[in-house]
Design an enzyme around this catalytic site. Sequence first.
Site, PDB file in Angstrom:
ATOM      1  N   TRP A  68       0.806  -0.845  -0.151  1.00  7.52           N
ATOM      2  CA  TRP A  68       0.113   0.177  -0.087  1.00  7.52           C
ATOM      3  C   TRP A  68       0.825   1.444   0.202  1.00  7.52           C
ATOM      4  O   TRP A  68       0.368   2.441  -0.491  1.00  7.52           O
ATOM      5  CB  TRP A  68      -1.153   0.110   0.975  1.00  7.52           C
ATOM      6  CG  TRP A  68      -2.552  -0.431   1.238  1.00  7.52           C
ATOM      7  CD1 TRP A  68      -2.944  -1.823   1.294  1.00  7.52           C
ATOM      8  CD2 TRP A  68      -3.722   0.108  -0.037  1.00  7.52           C
ATOM      9  NE1 TRP A  68      -3.869  -1.985   0.680  1.00  7.52           N
ATOM     10  CE2 TRP A  68      -4.756  -0.857   0.131  1.00  7.52           C
ATOM     11  CE3 TRP A  68      -3.523   1.974  -0.384  1.00  7.52           C
ATOM     12  CZ2 TRP A  68      -5.584  -0.362  -0.318  1.00  7.52           C
ATOM     13  CZ3 TRP A  68      -4.938   2.085  -0.408  1.00  7.52           C
ATOM     14  CH2 TRP A  68      -5.746   0.815  -1.207  1.00  7.52           C
TER      15      TRP A  68
ATOM     16  N   HIS B 187     -11.125   9.475  -1.750  1.00  9.85           N
ATOM     17  CA  HIS B 187     -10.918   7.935  -1.580  1.00  9.85           C
ATOM     18  C   HIS B 187      -9.327   7.944  -1.292  1.00  9.85           C
ATOM     19  O   HIS B 187      -8.783   6.936  -0.470  1.00  9.85           O
ATOM     20  CB  HIS B 187     -11.159   6.612  -2.191  1.00  9.85           C
ATOM     21  CG  HIS B 187     -12.496   5.814  -1.460  1.00  9.85           C
ATOM     22  ND1 HIS B 187     -14.052   6.569  -2.359  1.00  9.85           N
ATOM     23  CD2 HIS B 187     -13.567   4.528  -1.240  1.00  9.85           C
ATOM     24  CE1 HIS B 187     -15.283   6.217  -1.631  1.00  9.85           C
ATOM     25  NE2 HIS B 187     -14.785   5.178  -0.870  1.00  9.85           N
TER      26      HIS B 187
ATOM     27  N   TYR C  52     -15.893   6.559   5.804  1.00 11.05           N
ATOM     28  CA  TYR C  52     -17.118   5.280   6.043  1.00 11.05           C
ATOM     29  C   TYR C  52     -17.939   5.288   7.219  1.00 11.05           C
ATOM     30  O   TYR C  52     -18.108   3.858   7.524  1.00 11.05           O
ATOM     31  CB  TYR C  52     -16.475   3.755   5.458  1.00 11.05           C
ATOM     32  CG  TYR C  52     -15.717   3.887   3.845  1.00 11.05           C
ATOM     33  CD1 TYR C  52     -16.947   2.924   3.330  1.00 11.05           C
ATOM     34  CD2 TYR C  52     -14.410   3.140   3.807  1.00 11.05           C
ATOM     35  CE1 TYR C  52     -16.396   2.949   1.609  1.00 11.05           C
ATOM     36  CE2 TYR C  52     -13.599   3.524   2.822  1.00 11.05           C
ATOM     37  CZ  TYR C  52     -14.882   2.957   1.825  1.00 11.05           C
ATOM     38  OH  TYR C  52     -14.546   3.384   0.453  1.00 11.05           O
TER      39      TYR C  52
END
Length: 195
Positions: A92, A175, A190
């Site tokens: 990531w 995002h 979220y």
Amino acid sequence: MSSKYAVKLKTDFDNPRWIKRHKHMFDFLDINGNGKITLDEIVSKASDDICAKLEATPEQTKRHQVCVEAFFRGCGMEYGKEIAFPQFLDGWKQLATSELKKWARNEPTLIREWGDAVFDIFDKDGSGTITLDEWKAYGKISGISPSQEDCEATFRHCDLDNSGDLDVDEMTRQHLGFWYTLDPEADGLYGNGVP
């Protein structure tokens, strides 16, 4: 690919919140619960589960799968290759660094390409935007925003122009900020579903 929305470009990879956020996603993606994930598990969830339940066409499912594969290959994942959380987190970091450089140069990002593919599936009325009801259908089916409240929180966070609908640029910006940089504008994306 230019965006009208600015995003925080400085990463904070050592922040415990960033790590916790990605651990949550890792555990969510670990379908068999063995502490390791593969691209196989992710593609199965994305294509066989989510796309099927959203009634995506075969063409939409294929396009979506290509984007999912490219995105997670950007994290160093591959079919048949199990990775544990430390490798997932390192992947990531590499992906976020690469994507943020592209974003800063107004180049297409993997997250935007995935967004374009998924919007094509969500946007049942062909308007070019998604409604709260279309987002709620995805949240419920995917499990990423299981409650109505979490879906509504995501929608509010992403509706940057306050139009009552979401376009792919708004969703991509939020995002990117949420998953890549801990951008405070994306905190709570979220609801209570993802830390």
